[in-house]
Scaffold this motif. Sequence first.
Motif, PDB file in Angstrom:
ATOM      1  N   PRO A 139      34.061  45.471  83.073  1.00 33.58           N
ATOM      2  CA  PRO A 139      34.469  46.626  82.304  1.00 33.58           C
ATOM      3  C   PRO A 139      35.570  46.948  82.505  1.00 33.58           C
ATOM      4  O   PRO A 139      36.235  47.340  83.563  1.00 33.58           O
ATOM      5  N   TRP A 140      36.575  47.050  81.656  1.00 35.49           N
ATOM      6  CA  TRP A 140      38.116  47.133  81.759  1.00 35.49           C
ATOM      7  C   TRP A 140      38.562  47.732  80.441  1.00 35.49           C
ATOM      8  O   TRP A 140      37.831  47.746  79.491  1.00 35.49           O
ATOM      9  N   SER A 141      39.658  48.371  80.586  1.00 34.72           N
ATOM     10  CA  SER A 141      40.344  49.060  79.415  1.00 34.72           C
ATOM     11  C   SER A 141      41.758  48.682  79.448  1.00 34.72           C
ATOM     12  O   SER A 141      42.403  48.797  80.367  1.00 34.72           O
ATOM     13  N   SER A 160      47.209  47.434  83.973  1.00 36.72           N
ATOM     14  CA  SER A 160      45.590  46.786  83.623  1.00 36.72           C
ATOM     15  C   SER A 160      45.971  45.527  82.976  1.00 36.72           C
ATOM     16  O   SER A 160      45.218  44.391  83.212  1.00 36.72           O
ATOM     17  N   SER A 203      38.008  42.749  73.007  1.00 39.99           N
ATOM     18  CA  SER A 203      38.606  44.095  72.748  1.00 39.99           C
ATOM     19  C   SER A 203      39.011  44.092  71.217  1.00 39.99           C
ATOM     20  O   SER A 203      39.837  43.199  70.932  1.00 39.99           O
ATOM     21  N   GLY A 242      42.790  44.157  71.875  1.00 39.39           N
ATOM     22  CA  GLY A 242      43.146  43.359  73.049  1.00 39.39           C
ATOM     23  C   GLY A 242      44.444  42.434  72.460  1.00 39.39           C
ATOM     24  O   GLY A 242      45.365  42.351  73.135  1.00 39.39           O
ATOM     25  N   PRO A 295      35.683  46.342  77.299  1.00 38.27           N
ATOM     26  CA  PRO A 295      35.630  47.749  77.434  1.00 38.27           C
ATOM     27  C   PRO A 295      34.376  48.306  77.321  1.00 38.27           C
ATOM     28  O   PRO A 295      33.658  47.475  76.741  1.00 38.27           O
ATOM     29  N   ASP A 296      34.048  49.421  78.154  1.00 37.48           N
ATOM     30  CA  ASP A 296      34.563  50.245  78.460  1.00 37.48           C
ATOM     31  C   ASP A 296      34.290  50.491  79.957  1.00 37.48           C
ATOM     32  O   ASP A 296      33.044  50.372  80.111  1.00 37.48           O
ATOM     33  N   PRO A 297      34.971  50.812  80.993  1.00 36.48           N
ATOM     34  CA  PRO A 297      34.811  51.035  82.264  1.00 36.48           C
ATOM     35  C   PRO A 297      33.541  51.983  82.523  1.00 36.48           C
ATOM     36  O   PRO A 297      32.710  52.053  83.445  1.00 36.48           O
ATOM     37  N   SER A 298      33.401  52.940  81.614  1.00 35.72           N
ATOM     38  CA  SER A 298      32.072  54.100  81.694  1.00 35.72           C
ATOM     39  C   SER A 298      31.056  53.281  81.370  1.00 35.72           C
ATOM     40  O   SER A 298      29.876  54.105  81.917  1.00 35.72           O
ATOM     41  N   GLY A 303      30.995  50.159  73.893  1.00 37.56           N
ATOM     42  CA  GLY A 303      31.705  49.152  73.936  1.00 37.56           C
ATOM     43  C   GLY A 303      30.930  47.895  74.293  1.00 37.56           C
ATOM     44  O   GLY A 303      29.941  47.797  74.543  1.00 37.56           O
TER      45      GLY A 303
END
Length: 329
Positions: free
Chosen positions: A61-63, A69, A96, A99, A161-164, A168
Amino acid sequence: AAGVALCACRSVELLPDLKGSDALLLREVRHPGAAPVGESVGAVVDAAVRAVAGGMSVLLPWSPAGGSSLGLVEAIAGALSMRFHAARPPLLALVSPVGADCLSHASSLAEWVDCRRAERAFEPQLPFAFDALQSEGRLLCVGSLDALPSPLPHPAIVLAPDPSLRTGPAAALLREWRHPAQGRRALLLLTAPLPVPTLRPEEHCAQLLAPFSPLGHVQPLLRPLDLRTGEVEAYSMLEAMAPRIAVLPPAPLRSLERVRAAPVRRLAPSATLLLPASQPCLSARIAGPLADATRMRCLAGGVRAARASLLLCEAEGEPPRLLADNDPP
């Protein structure tokens, strides 16, 4: 697993033109106990490469927010090439909606990443190698999960996404990978930094994964990656820039008495910030469809403003004009 050489990311060597700026706005700073950015990125890269080398797919999980980043994507691609130099490396996919735009504008972020990357601009070289990675088939960038190859090659590394994990593509893919038809193992590489320093890592993981229990075939691994500015960097910028006003984040820095270069202001949520201008304002004309599409809104204090991506056109002998930016960063 193959390692990758990383240089700790830091801000640009501040240009003399920036000294004495009207204002410096700082976002939240990294927690004092957080690991350095370069060390954290190396831990994430090493964990991802070890997993695919062991036959596991990786969900990260990445933004796509900022040069650090984006540098993580390139670092993973480089480490995969080193580890699988004698064979085709596993698929590295970036999912993304924004992206592709982020990668296409990555070169404009060179001054905010590590020193060696910034120096490439003077050689001249592109600071990032995303174009080459995509043309060589070592990086796949798609706008949605539906655009990924079906079936997805295994093992593979997917950044989404998303790290939370509350919205996403990453949350959707995690639900799919919990119970894959083929029974393939996968690693969930969590990089969201601890929201508060006192929160224990296991409690942080439990909060992130609460909606997905049980995880089935997915193994979670926490490798926090905090890309915010550090306190030392923040103080360095304040001292080097000597702005007329310094607007600091809600959480105070530990030693505000060290900030002697500028008056300090706290900005309340939703408040309007009026900045003094040392140079006279420039008036520019907006006409035609662009003017019709501009929607002014009233802010606090009677200020009227509009959000837009515009280009300033200053032709010789003509008044300045604002044009629509059809390719915004």
